[in-house]
Motif scaffolding. Structure first.
Motif, mmCIF file in Angstrom:
data_model
loop_
_atom_site.group_PDB
_atom_site.id
_atom_site.type_symbol
_atom_site.label_atom_id
_atom_site.label_comp_id
_atom_site.label_asym_id
_atom_site.label_seq_id
_atom_site.Cartn_x
_atom_site.Cartn_y
_atom_site.Cartn_z
ATOM 1 N N MET A 1 11.392 -46.457 4.436
ATOM 2 C CA MET A 1 11.792 -47.259 5.601
ATOM 3 C C MET A 1 13.229 -47.732 5.420
ATOM 4 O O MET A 1 13.565 -48.277 4.370
ATOM 5 C CB MET A 1 10.887 -48.495 5.689
ATOM 6 N N SER A 2 14.059 -47.541 6.382
ATOM 7 C CA SER A 2 15.441 -47.971 6.206
ATOM 8 C C SER A 2 15.613 -49.378 6.764
ATOM 9 O O SER A 2 14.914 -49.793 7.676
ATOM 10 C CB SER A 2 16.387 -47.004 6.885
ATOM 11 N N LYS A 3 16.566 -50.074 6.233
ATOM 12 C CA LYS A 3 16.806 -51.451 6.647
ATOM 13 C C LYS A 3 17.126 -51.495 8.130
ATOM 14 O O LYS A 3 16.737 -52.403 8.842
ATOM 15 C CB LYS A 3 17.964 -52.007 5.820
ATOM 16 N N LYS A 4 17.845 -50.458 8.585
ATOM 17 C CA LYS A 4 18.321 -50.478 9.971
ATOM 18 C C LYS A 4 17.151 -50.549 10.951
ATOM 19 O O LYS A 4 17.284 -51.044 12.049
ATOM 20 C CB LYS A 4 19.173 -49.247 10.238
ATOM 21 N N LYS A 5 15.978 -50.034 10.568
ATOM 22 C CA LYS A 5 14.851 -50.001 11.484
ATOM 23 C C LYS A 5 14.447 -51.423 11.913
ATOM 24 O O LYS A 5 13.948 -51.636 13.000
ATOM 25 C CB LYS A 5 13.676 -49.312 10.794
ATOM 26 N N TYR A 6 14.621 -52.425 11.046
ATOM 27 C CA TYR A 6 14.241 -53.775 11.397
ATOM 28 C C TYR A 6 15.435 -54.709 11.489
ATOM 29 O O TYR A 6 15.302 -55.906 11.371
ATOM 30 C CB TYR A 6 13.198 -54.299 10.396
ATOM 31 N N ASP A 7 16.601 -54.144 11.666
ATOM 32 C CA ASP A 7 17.810 -54.947 11.684
ATOM 33 C C ASP A 7 18.183 -55.264 13.119
ATOM 34 O O ASP A 7 19.014 -54.585 13.724
ATOM 35 C CB ASP A 7 18.922 -54.155 10.989
ATOM 36 N N PHE A 8 17.545 -56.263 13.718
ATOM 37 C CA PHE A 8 17.905 -56.581 15.086
ATOM 38 C C PHE A 8 18.977 -57.661 15.083
ATOM 39 O O PHE A 8 19.170 -58.362 14.093
ATOM 40 C CB PHE A 8 16.671 -57.007 15.898
#
Lengths: 226, 155
Positions: free
Chosen positions: A1-8
């Motif tokens: 899982m990449s950080k960007k996936k939950y980086d809102f």
């Protein structure tokens, strides 16, 4: 899982939330004023359902204003019991009342006032017409009770509930729920939460079960009538 | 963010914030952090990154809980009026508010839930809120990121 996936974008989300709060201020205030009591009304109704499902006939008894009857639940610790509605239950020759916010004396009650206002109480079919706001029924008439909290459960809350049981019905704090024990005629003392159980509260609940106490803790996803 | 929120909502936010940080930055994680062979400024940078992850998790969890809180208000009202109506009681009153059938007061929580979700424009946050059933589902996603941030800093 990449950080960007939950980086809102937090600051945008916060601004949007702020706009929501600003645009719904009066609705939020209105909701907040009644949400806890609505939850109490729901649990009161669920207790009625519990008794109905076990063969009790249930009738709502309402106070009269003039010639008319009105359905009033008691959302306050103050108030004469006779000014509020209650459920009258009957099964065979036994009768009981389901009451909302009624004062009940603790088990070891002596001369001084020592009573607790129970969110939900199941009592003998007493005539409470002459009871004032400060009067409490004798503990001997208490069949069971429930504590209702519109919140998630933390450890101290569960421990405090056990304290309530200790004061009102200490006989339930023994190894009662052993194998082959027949179901009681009345609902067991319960704590009803609208939220989750935090981990240490869950631990206490587990410990209560292992000790076979005759009490229940309900929380989100569980029900009195499941 | 909370300037216009009523107190019963702000109180929930502060307790969630504290809970999330304690849940993410466990004793084990603290040991890993303090045992890192990094300079002070590198450690500060990592702590800033961990705080950011925790703040995101708190915000997501806060919106999730708020949504559940609104919806549970309507669920409770619906269950209460339905059971009372079986006993020929048309509804109940709280002050001047009457709760009956599926009137505005019964559906107040559901309306607030809908408005809350509509106000969230970010698809990642919206997806997290709408597609999670339990708060642990959200928290576990951020636990992974939190752990990843610490592990990456060893490299």
């Amino acid at each position: 899982m990449s950080k960007k996936k939950y980086d809102f974008n937090q600051s945008e989300a916060q601004q949007q939330l702020n706009n929501f709060f600003k645009g719904n201020r009066s609705k939020l205030n209105s909701f907040g004023k009644t949400v806890n009591q609505t939850f109490e009304a729901y649990v009161f109704a669920e207790v009625i359902k519990w008794y109905k499902s076990r063969g009790w006939s249930v009738k709502i008894i309402n106070p009269k204003i003039g010639e008319k009857e009105y359905f009033y639940l008691k959302f306050n610790t103050r108030g004469k019991p006779s000014n509020y509605s209650y459920a009258l239950c009957q099964k065979d020759s036994e009768q009981c009342q389901i009451r909302h916010n009624l004062r009940v004396n603790i088990k070891k009650h002596f001369k001084k006032r020592a009573n607790i206002c129970c969110d939900i109480s199941i009592i003998n079919n007493l005539d409470l017409n002459n009871y004032s706001s400060d009067d409490a029924i004798d503990n001997v008439h208490l069949k069971s009770f429930g504590e209702v909290k519109h919140m998630s459960g933390f450890a101290e809350l569960l421990a405090s509930f056990i304290g309530l049981v200790h004061e009102l019905q200490p006989n339930n704090l023994k190894r009662i729920r052993i194998k082959n024990k027949k179901e009681e005629n009345h609902i067991s003392p319960f704590l009803f939460l609208s939220g989750i159980l935090y981990p240490t509260a869950n631990g206490i609940r587990d410990s209560i079960k292992r000790r076979k106490y005759n009490v229940d803790v309900y929380y989100v996803g569980s029900s009195l009538n499941s | 963010m909370l300037d216009n929120a009523p107190k019963y909502i702000t109180d929930r936010y502060y307790s969630i914030n504290k809970y999330v940080w304690q849940d993410l930055f466990t004793d084990e994680k603290k040991n890993q952090y303090f045992n890192l062979r990094k300079t002070k400024s590198e450690k500060l940078k990592l702590m800033k990154s961990l705080r950011k992850i925790s703040q995101e998790a708190s915000l997501a969890l806060f919106v999730f809980y708020l949504n559940q809180f609104f919806k549970s208000g309507t669920n409770a009202a619906i269950n209460a009026v339905d059971i009372f109506s079986e006993l020929s009681v048309p509804g109940f009153k709280l002050g001047k508010k009457v709760f009956a059938n599926r009137n505005e007061n019964v559906l107040e929580g559901e309306t607030l839930s809908k408005d809350l979700i509509d106000s969230i424009k970010d698809p990642i946050l919206k997806n997290l809120i709408v597609n999670s059933t339990y708060p642990s589902e959200i928290l576990n996603k951020y636990k992974y990121l939190f752990d990843e941030a610490i592990v990456e800093s060893y490299e």
